[in-house]
Design an enzyme around this catalytic site. Structure first.
Site, mmCIF file in Angstrom:
data_model
loop_
_atom_site.group_PDB
_atom_site.id
_atom_site.type_symbol
_atom_site.label_atom_id
_atom_site.label_comp_id
_atom_site.label_asym_id
_atom_site.label_seq_id
_atom_site.Cartn_x
_atom_site.Cartn_y
_atom_site.Cartn_z
ATOM 1 N N THR A 126 -31.566 -3.466 -11.239
ATOM 2 C CA THR A 126 -30.870 -4.448 -10.586
ATOM 3 C C THR A 126 -29.724 -4.936 -11.357
ATOM 4 O O THR A 126 -29.773 -4.747 -12.771
ATOM 5 C CB THR A 126 -31.841 -5.671 -10.098
ATOM 6 O OG1 THR A 126 -30.893 -6.907 -10.052
ATOM 7 C CG2 THR A 126 -32.683 -6.098 -11.309
ATOM 8 N N GLU A 128 -28.976 -7.876 -12.312
ATOM 9 C CA GLU A 128 -29.648 -9.136 -12.906
ATOM 10 C C GLU A 128 -29.969 -8.569 -14.386
ATOM 11 O O GLU A 128 -29.965 -9.193 -15.263
ATOM 12 C CB GLU A 128 -30.934 -9.520 -12.358
ATOM 13 C CG GLU A 128 -30.417 -10.371 -11.336
ATOM 14 C CD GLU A 128 -30.045 -11.977 -11.586
ATOM 15 O OE1 GLU A 128 -30.651 -12.396 -12.513
ATOM 16 O OE2 GLU A 128 -28.911 -12.164 -11.024
ATOM 17 N N TYR A 149 -37.481 -12.654 -13.821
ATOM 18 C CA TYR A 149 -37.393 -11.425 -12.832
ATOM 19 C C TYR A 149 -36.698 -10.505 -13.700
ATOM 20 O O TYR A 149 -37.158 -9.122 -13.715
ATOM 21 C CB TYR A 149 -36.355 -11.757 -11.758
ATOM 22 C CG TYR A 149 -35.796 -10.776 -10.840
ATOM 23 C CD1 TYR A 149 -36.739 -10.300 -9.912
ATOM 24 C CD2 TYR A 149 -34.606 -10.435 -11.190
ATOM 25 C CE1 TYR A 149 -36.228 -9.329 -9.195
ATOM 26 C CE2 TYR A 149 -34.315 -9.398 -10.316
ATOM 27 C CZ TYR A 149 -34.756 -8.777 -9.086
ATOM 28 O OH TYR A 149 -34.424 -7.986 -8.415
ATOM 29 N N LYS A 153 -37.803 -6.636 -14.680
ATOM 30 C CA LYS A 153 -37.042 -5.395 -14.060
ATOM 31 C C LYS A 153 -36.625 -4.535 -15.297
ATOM 32 O O LYS A 153 -36.487 -3.304 -15.439
ATOM 33 C CB LYS A 153 -36.032 -5.944 -13.426
ATOM 34 C CG LYS A 153 -36.277 -6.094 -11.819
ATOM 35 C CD LYS A 153 -36.527 -5.226 -10.928
ATOM 36 C CE LYS A 153 -36.867 -5.630 -9.498
ATOM 37 N NZ LYS A 153 -37.232 -4.411 -8.605
HETATM 38 P P1 NAP Z 1 -37.546 -8.236 -0.258
HETATM 39 O O1 NAP Z 1 -36.832 -8.380 0.962
HETATM 40 O O2 NAP Z 1 -37.882 -9.471 -1.187
HETATM 41 O O3 NAP Z 1 -38.426 -7.089 -0.291
HETATM 42 C C1 NAP Z 1 -39.616 -7.011 -1.262
HETATM 43 C C2 NAP Z 1 -40.687 -6.323 -0.846
HETATM 44 O O4 NAP Z 1 -41.669 -6.212 -1.622
HETATM 45 C C3 NAP Z 1 -41.217 -7.202 0.332
HETATM 46 O O5 NAP Z 1 -41.706 -6.282 1.299
HETATM 47 C C4 NAP Z 1 -42.959 -7.585 -0.216
HETATM 48 O O6 NAP Z 1 -43.711 -7.789 0.801
HETATM 49 C C5 NAP Z 1 -43.046 -6.467 -1.354
HETATM 50 N N1 NAP Z 1 -43.874 -6.792 -2.103
HETATM 51 C C6 NAP Z 1 -43.777 -7.783 -3.041
HETATM 52 N N2 NAP Z 1 -44.866 -7.987 -3.847
HETATM 53 C C7 NAP Z 1 -45.732 -6.660 -3.540
HETATM 54 C C8 NAP Z 1 -46.907 -6.320 -3.985
HETATM 55 N N3 NAP Z 1 -47.502 -6.772 -5.081
HETATM 56 N N4 NAP Z 1 -47.196 -4.974 -3.601
HETATM 57 C C9 NAP Z 1 -46.461 -4.386 -2.473
HETATM 58 N N5 NAP Z 1 -45.620 -5.007 -1.822
HETATM 59 C C10 NAP Z 1 -45.032 -5.885 -2.533
HETATM 60 O O7 NAP Z 1 -36.345 -7.498 -1.432
HETATM 61 P P2 NAP Z 1 -35.050 -6.472 -0.972
HETATM 62 O O8 NAP Z 1 -33.940 -7.201 -1.163
HETATM 63 O O9 NAP Z 1 -35.483 -5.688 -0.052
HETATM 64 O O10 NAP Z 1 -35.029 -5.696 -2.474
HETATM 65 C C11 NAP Z 1 -35.701 -4.479 -2.726
HETATM 66 C C12 NAP Z 1 -35.934 -4.265 -3.907
HETATM 67 O O11 NAP Z 1 -34.508 -4.233 -4.613
HETATM 68 C C13 NAP Z 1 -36.475 -5.306 -4.755
HETATM 69 O O12 NAP Z 1 -37.342 -4.515 -5.910
HETATM 70 C C14 NAP Z 1 -35.478 -5.911 -5.442
HETATM 71 O O13 NAP Z 1 -35.995 -6.707 -6.757
HETATM 72 C C15 NAP Z 1 -34.399 -4.909 -5.721
HETATM 73 N N6 NAP Z 1 -33.087 -5.477 -5.615
HETATM 74 C C16 NAP Z 1 -32.575 -6.013 -4.586
HETATM 75 C C17 NAP Z 1 -31.224 -6.612 -4.611
HETATM 76 C C18 NAP Z 1 -30.529 -7.060 -3.290
HETATM 77 O O14 NAP Z 1 -29.335 -7.756 -3.500
HETATM 78 N N7 NAP Z 1 -31.079 -7.141 -2.179
HETATM 79 C C19 NAP Z 1 -30.318 -5.891 -5.685
HETATM 80 C C20 NAP Z 1 -30.830 -5.197 -6.633
HETATM 81 C C21 NAP Z 1 -32.306 -5.023 -6.769
HETATM 82 P P3 NAP Z 1 -44.055 -9.270 1.462
HETATM 83 O O15 NAP Z 1 -43.333 -9.060 2.738
HETATM 84 O O16 NAP Z 1 -45.332 -9.143 1.701
HETATM 85 O O17 NAP Z 1 -43.548 -10.149 0.583
HETATM 86 O O1 G4F Z 2 -28.797 -15.321 -3.447
HETATM 87 P P1 G4F Z 2 -29.305 -15.447 -4.661
HETATM 88 O O2 G4F Z 2 -30.725 -16.059 -4.834
HETATM 89 O O3 G4F Z 2 -29.368 -13.897 -5.539
HETATM 90 P P2 G4F Z 2 -29.513 -13.399 -7.280
HETATM 91 O O4 G4F Z 2 -30.143 -14.509 -7.751
HETATM 92 O O5 G4F Z 2 -27.932 -13.157 -7.417
HETATM 93 O O6 G4F Z 2 -30.503 -12.101 -6.747
HETATM 94 C C1 G4F Z 2 -30.296 -11.166 -5.741
HETATM 95 O O7 G4F Z 2 -29.346 -10.361 -6.499
HETATM 96 C C2 G4F Z 2 -30.009 -9.545 -7.453
HETATM 97 C C3 G4F Z 2 -29.054 -8.407 -7.849
HETATM 98 O O8 G4F Z 2 -27.930 -8.954 -8.647
HETATM 99 C C4 G4F Z 2 -31.569 -8.800 -7.335
HETATM 100 F F1 G4F Z 2 -31.927 -8.091 -8.132
HETATM 101 C C5 G4F Z 2 -32.172 -9.700 -6.707
HETATM 102 O O9 G4F Z 2 -33.557 -9.404 -6.332
HETATM 103 C C6 G4F Z 2 -31.713 -10.586 -5.526
HETATM 104 O O10 G4F Z 2 -31.793 -9.873 -4.441
HETATM 105 O O11 G4F Z 2 -28.204 -16.216 -5.749
HETATM 106 C C7 G4F Z 2 -27.134 -15.792 -5.802
HETATM 107 C C8 G4F Z 2 -26.129 -16.840 -6.345
HETATM 108 C C9 G4F Z 2 -27.075 -17.489 -7.596
HETATM 109 O O12 G4F Z 2 -26.174 -17.575 -8.700
HETATM 110 C C10 G4F Z 2 -27.493 -18.514 -7.240
HETATM 111 O O13 G4F Z 2 -27.787 -19.524 -8.610
HETATM 112 O O14 G4F Z 2 -26.145 -17.956 -5.541
HETATM 113 C C11 G4F Z 2 -26.482 -19.245 -6.435
HETATM 114 N N1 G4F Z 2 -26.896 -20.252 -5.506
HETATM 115 C C12 G4F Z 2 -26.422 -21.586 -5.095
HETATM 116 N N2 G4F Z 2 -27.256 -22.382 -4.553
HETATM 117 C C13 G4F Z 2 -28.048 -20.210 -4.596
HETATM 118 C C14 G4F Z 2 -28.062 -21.508 -3.865
HETATM 119 N N3 G4F Z 2 -29.165 -19.272 -4.697
HETATM 120 C C15 G4F Z 2 -30.018 -19.669 -3.910
HETATM 121 N N4 G4F Z 2 -31.015 -18.646 -3.629
HETATM 122 N N5 G4F Z 2 -30.248 -20.605 -3.006
HETATM 123 C C16 G4F Z 2 -29.355 -21.786 -3.137
HETATM 124 O O15 G4F Z 2 -29.261 -22.641 -2.682
#
Ligand code: NAP
Ligand code: G4F
Length: 339
Positions: A126, A128, A149, A153
Site C-alpha cells: 500500500t 500507506e 496498519y 503492511k
Molecule cells: P476490504 O474491502 O476491507 O477487504 C478486506 C477483506 O479482508 C474483507 O473481505 C475481509 O473480510 C477480509 N479479511 C479481514 N480479515 C481477515 C482474516 N483474518 N482472514 C481472512 N480474510 C480476512 O479492503 P479492500 O479495499 O478490498 O483492499 C484489499 C487489500 O488491498 C487489503 O489488503 C488492503 O489493505 C489493500 N489495499 C487497499 C487499497 C485501497 O485503496 N482499497 C490500497 C492499497 C492497499 P470480512 O468481510 O469478513 O471483513
Molecule cells: O478513506 P480513508 O480512510 O483511506 P486511507 O486512510 O487513505 O486508506 C485507504 O487507502 C490506503 C492506500 O493509501 C489503503 F492501504 C487502506 O487500506 C485504505 O484503503 O481516508 C482517506 C483520508 C485520510 O487522510 C483521512 O484522515 O481521508 C481523511 N478523512 C477525513 N475525514 C477521513 C474522514 N477518513 C475516513 N475514513 N473517515 C472520515 O470521516
C-alpha cells in the site's frame, strides 16, 4: 487446462472485482472468506453458484487452516487481499491488525514455500507505507509508516522480499494507491461522502428541491489530506499483470494525480448543485493520531514493464460512485414508502 487462483479477502471491494476479472479470463477461482455471524457476501452474491467459483471458509491468521487449504488446492496463483484495511481503526485494534496484515502473510508464504512452490503470490502492499515521504512516490521512495496498519503492511512487504530472494518464491508486491468504487466500504471517506450525498439528493427530490430543515450534517475529519484516487477495476488488471511476468517484482499502481478530501467533496456536491460547506461539519473524532498528508504515485515502472495505465479518471470515478449510491437510495426509499 484453465488456471486456478485463490483469493483471500474475496468478499472485499478488491476481491469482488478481481474474482470477476479472473473468471472472465477463464480461471477457476477459490475465494477464502472468514466465518461471520452475518452475511458478508453481498459484493460477490452474483458469482455464488457458478461452477468455476468456490468459496472456502478460512482465516489467514489460522496457520493450520491456511496450510490445509493451499496443500489441497495447490493453485497457480494466490492473491492476498485479506486485511484489516482501515487505517484509522488500526490505532484502535493494533494487535489484531498486525496479526491479519503481517502474520497472515507469513502463514501464506510459508505454506507456499513448503507445499506449493510453483504458486505465484500477490501481496496487497500500500501507498500507506510511504507515510510522509514527499511525493511523487515510486518503488524507490523510503517507507516511513505512520500507523499500526502501515507498520504491519511493511512487515508483510519485507516478508515478500525474503521469500522471493531467500527461497525463490514468485512473490510480487503491488504498492497500490487508494482505489475506490461503488463497492467501497462505507467507512472510507469517499464512500462515506457519496452515500451521504445520495441520501441528501433523494431527500431533496422529495422536498421540492430543498434539503429538509432538520437535515443532519456529515461529520468528517481532516479535509486537507491528499490522496491519489483510482478506480478498483483498473487496479485488479495491474495485480494480474504482475503475476504474468517472467520475474517477480514490486510495482506502484497509481493515477499520478492527487486531490484533497476537500476537492473530492467540492466535485461530488457540485453534481447536486449545492455547496458542501453547508452540509459538512468537522468532528475531531475522525482525525488520526498520525496522518499521512500527501500521496501522489509515480507508476512509470508499471507503465513501462506491465503496459499498465489507469482508464477511469478522478471525475468519472466520483460520477460513478454518486450515481450508483443515488440509484440505490432511490430504490430503498421507494421500498420504504411502499411498505
Ligand atoms: P476490504 O474491502 O476491507 O477487504 C478486506 C477483506 O479482508 C474483507 O473481505 C475481509 O473480510 C477480509 N479479511 C479481514 N480479515 C481477515 C482474516 N483474518 N482472514 C481472512 N480474510 C480476512 O479492503 P479492500 O479495499 O478490498 O483492499 C484489499 C487489500 O488491498 C487489503 O489488503 C488492503 O489493505 C489493500 N489495499 C487497499 C487499497 C485501497 O485503496 N482499497 C490500497 C492499497 C492497499 P470480512 O468481510 O469478513 O471483513
Ligand atoms: O478513506 P480513508 O480512510 O483511506 P486511507 O486512510 O487513505 O486508506 C485507504 O487507502 C490506503 C492506500 O493509501 C489503503 F492501504 C487502506 O487500506 C485504505 O484503503 O481516508 C482517506 C483520508 C485520510 O487522510 C483521512 O484522515 O481521508 C481523511 N478523512 C477525513 N475525514 C477521513 C474522514 N477518513 C475516513 N475514513 N473517515 C472520515 O470521516
Amino acid at each position: 487446462m484453465s488456471k486456478s487462483a485463490m483469493l483471500t479477502g474475496a468478499n472485499g471491494q478488491d476481491g469482488s472485482y478481481l474474482a470477476e476479472f479472473l473468471l472472465e479470463k477463464g480461471y477457476r477461482v477459490y475465494g477464502l472468506i472468514r466465518r461471520s455471524s452475518t452475511v458478508t457476501t453481498e459484493r460477490i452474491a452474483h458469482l455464488i453458484g457458478r461452477p468455476d467459483f468456490e468459496l472456502i471458509t478460512g482465516d489467514v491468521t489460522d496457520a493450520t487452516g491456511v496450510h490445509r487449504v493451499i496443500q489441497r488446492l495447490r493453485p497457480d496463483e494466490v492473491y492476498n487481499l485479506a486485511a484489516q484495511s482501515h487505517v484509522g481503526d488500526s490505532f484502535d485494534v493494533p494487535s489484531a491488525t498486525f496479526e491479519v496484515n503481517a502474520v497472515g502473510v507469513l502463514n501464506l508464504l510459508e505454506t507456499i514455500r513448503t507445499e506449493s512452490p510453483h504458486t505465484r503470490f500477490y501481496q496487497a502492499s500500500t501507498s500507506e507505507l510511504f507515510g510522509n515521504s514527499p511525493p511523487p512516490q515510486d518503488e524507490n521512495t523510503p517507507f516511513i509508516p505512520r500507523s499500526p496498519y502501515a507498520v504491519a503492511k511493511l512487515a508483510a512487504h519485507n516478508l515478500v522480499h525474503i521469500y522471493r530472494e531467500g527461497y525463490g518464491v514468485f512473490a510480487c508486491a503491488g504498492i497500490l494507491f487508494n482505489h475506490e468504487s461503488e463497492r467501497r466500504g462505507e467507512e472510507f471517506v469517499t464512500r462515506k461522502i457519496t452515500k451521504y450525498l445520495a441520501r441528501l439528493a433523494v431527500a431533496m427530490e422529495n422536498n421540492g428541491g430543498n434539503p429538509p430543515h432538520d437535515w443532519t450534517k456529515l461529520a468528517l475529519g481532516n479535509l486537507d489530506a491528499k490522496r491519489d484516487w483510482s478506480f478498483v477495476g483498473d487496479m485488479v488488471r495491474g495485480m494480474w499483470l504482475m503475476l504474468q511476468q517472467d520475474q517477480p517484482d514490486d510495482f506502484v499502481l497509481a493515477s499520478g494525480e492527487s486531490h484533497s478530501v476537500r476537492e473530492f467533496l467540492e466535485l461530488a456536491f457540485k453534481s447536486l448543485g449545492v455547496d458542501y460547506r453547508d452540509f459538512v461539519r468537522i468532528d475531531p473524532k475522525f482525525f488520526r493520531p498520525a496522518e499521512v498528508n500527501y500521496l501522489c504515485g509515480d507508476a512509470t515502472k508499471a507503465r513501462q514493464v506491465l503496459g499498465w495505465s489507469p482508464r477511469v479518471s478522478f471525475e468519472e470515478l466520483i460520477t460513478r460512485m454518486v450515481e450508483s449510491d443515488v440509484a440505490r437510495e432511490r430504490d430503498s426509499h421507494g421500498l420504504r414508502c411502499a411498505s
